[in-house]
Design a protein around this motif. Sequence first.
Motif, PDB file in Angstrom:
ATOM      1  N   ALA A   1       4.546  10.689  -0.592  1.00 26.24           N
ATOM      2  CA  ALA A   1       3.204  10.993  -1.092  1.00 26.24           C
ATOM      3  C   ALA A   1       2.599   9.775  -1.783  1.00 26.24           C
ATOM      4  CB  ALA A   1       3.246  12.183  -2.044  1.00 26.24           C
ATOM      5  N   VAL A   2       3.411   9.080  -2.568  1.00 29.28           N
ATOM      6  CA  VAL A   2       2.928   7.860  -3.238  1.00 29.28           C
ATOM      7  C   VAL A   2       2.574   6.791  -2.195  1.00 29.28           C
ATOM      8  CG1 VAL A   2       3.604   5.928  -4.740  1.00 29.28           C
ATOM      9  CG2 VAL A   2       4.121   8.279  -5.411  1.00 29.28           C
ATOM     10  N   LEU A   3       3.450   6.603  -1.220  1.00 23.19           N
ATOM     11  CA  LEU A   3       3.185   5.614  -0.165  1.00 23.19           C
ATOM     12  C   LEU A   3       1.936   5.976   0.629  1.00 23.19           C
ATOM     13  CD1 LEU A   3       6.806   4.916   1.121  1.00 23.19           C
ATOM     14  CD2 LEU A   3       5.351   3.406  -0.278  1.00 23.19           C
ATOM     15  N   ALA A   4       1.750   7.258   0.925  1.00 20.67           N
ATOM     16  CA  ALA A   4       0.563   7.693   1.661  1.00 20.67           C
ATOM     17  C   ALA A   4      -0.704   7.424   0.849  1.00 20.67           C
ATOM     18  CB  ALA A   4       0.663   9.175   2.009  1.00 20.67           C
ATOM     19  N   ALA A   5      -0.655   7.719  -0.444  1.00 21.44           N
ATOM     20  CA  ALA A   5      -1.818   7.462  -1.302  1.00 21.44           C
ATOM     21  C   ALA A   5      -2.127   5.968  -1.352  1.00 21.44           C
ATOM     22  CB  ALA A   5      -1.577   8.009  -2.706  1.00 21.44           C
ATOM     23  N   LEU A   6      -1.103   5.141  -1.500  1.00 21.68           N
ATOM     24  CA  LEU A   6      -1.323   3.690  -1.518  1.00 21.68           C
ATOM     25  C   LEU A   6      -1.885   3.197  -0.182  1.00 21.68           C
ATOM     26  CD1 LEU A   6       1.863   2.489  -3.438  1.00 21.68           C
ATOM     27  CD2 LEU A   6      -0.509   2.534  -4.277  1.00 21.68           C
ATOM     28  N   ALA A   7      -1.385   3.747   0.916  1.00 24.71           N
ATOM     29  CA  ALA A   7      -1.892   3.357   2.235  1.00 24.71           C
ATOM     30  C   ALA A   7      -3.358   3.763   2.397  1.00 24.71           C
ATOM     31  CB  ALA A   7      -1.038   3.984   3.326  1.00 24.71           C
ATOM     32  N   LEU A   8      -3.716   4.950   1.928  1.00 21.68           N
ATOM     33  CA  LEU A   8      -5.106   5.398   2.026  1.00 21.68           C
ATOM     34  C   LEU A   8      -6.036   4.521   1.188  1.00 21.68           C
ATOM     35  CD1 LEU A   8      -4.532   9.247   1.880  1.00 21.68           C
ATOM     36  CD2 LEU A   8      -5.463   7.963   3.821  1.00 21.68           C
ATOM     37  N   VAL A   9      -5.612   4.196  -0.016  1.00 27.00           N
ATOM     38  CA  VAL A   9      -6.419   3.317  -0.868  1.00 27.00           C
ATOM     39  C   VAL A   9      -6.507   1.929  -0.249  1.00 27.00           C
ATOM     40  CG1 VAL A   9      -6.518   2.159  -3.123  1.00 27.00           C
ATOM     41  CG2 VAL A   9      -5.988   4.608  -2.996  1.00 27.00           C
TER      42      VAL A   9
END
Length: 177
Positions: free
Chosen positions: A139-147
């Motif tokens: 979830a953290v990696l996905a959020a960082l990728a989206l940002v």
Amino acid sequence: MGVIFSSGWSWACFAFLVGYFRRSKIESTVLAAIGLAIGVVAYYVSKDWGSLGPDGMTAGASGGGTSSKIEAWAFFAFAFGAPLGFLGNVARVPGIGGLFFRLLIPVVAYYEMSMRLANEARGLDSIIVNLWTVIRAIAVLAALALVGHTVWGFWRARRSRCSRAEEPDDRRAHEVS
């Protein structure tokens, strides 16, 4: 798989993605609500089939309350599926305008897994605890990728606008004519 499907974020993600992949906001809202309700019914029906013993009798104590459980969760799925489908559709807005909506599922997944790790992890199998930890990291990696993707798109568009502004005036005049 049962651990993942017993988590709220995975159901929210389903309704959100239904909305994300539809063009119409109304279609997103309706299909997400209906799809989530059907998914909940299918989940509980298949769960009940799994609890039948070899002679066709119920193996556990799931018995009489299953029907009311299905009705209650199907109602909640329908009620929450509609706004999640709508938010999924709004998340299609490019750039920073849709970023906050695109971050909804990673934030929900991180929060839910953090709460489960804090409150339910004691006494559970280490595989489940590790899975929750991995989901939280994803979830953290996905959020960082989206940002990162949004910032990259903004930077690339800005750079493209700047390079067009620096073109010689005669070339731009020639392109317009």
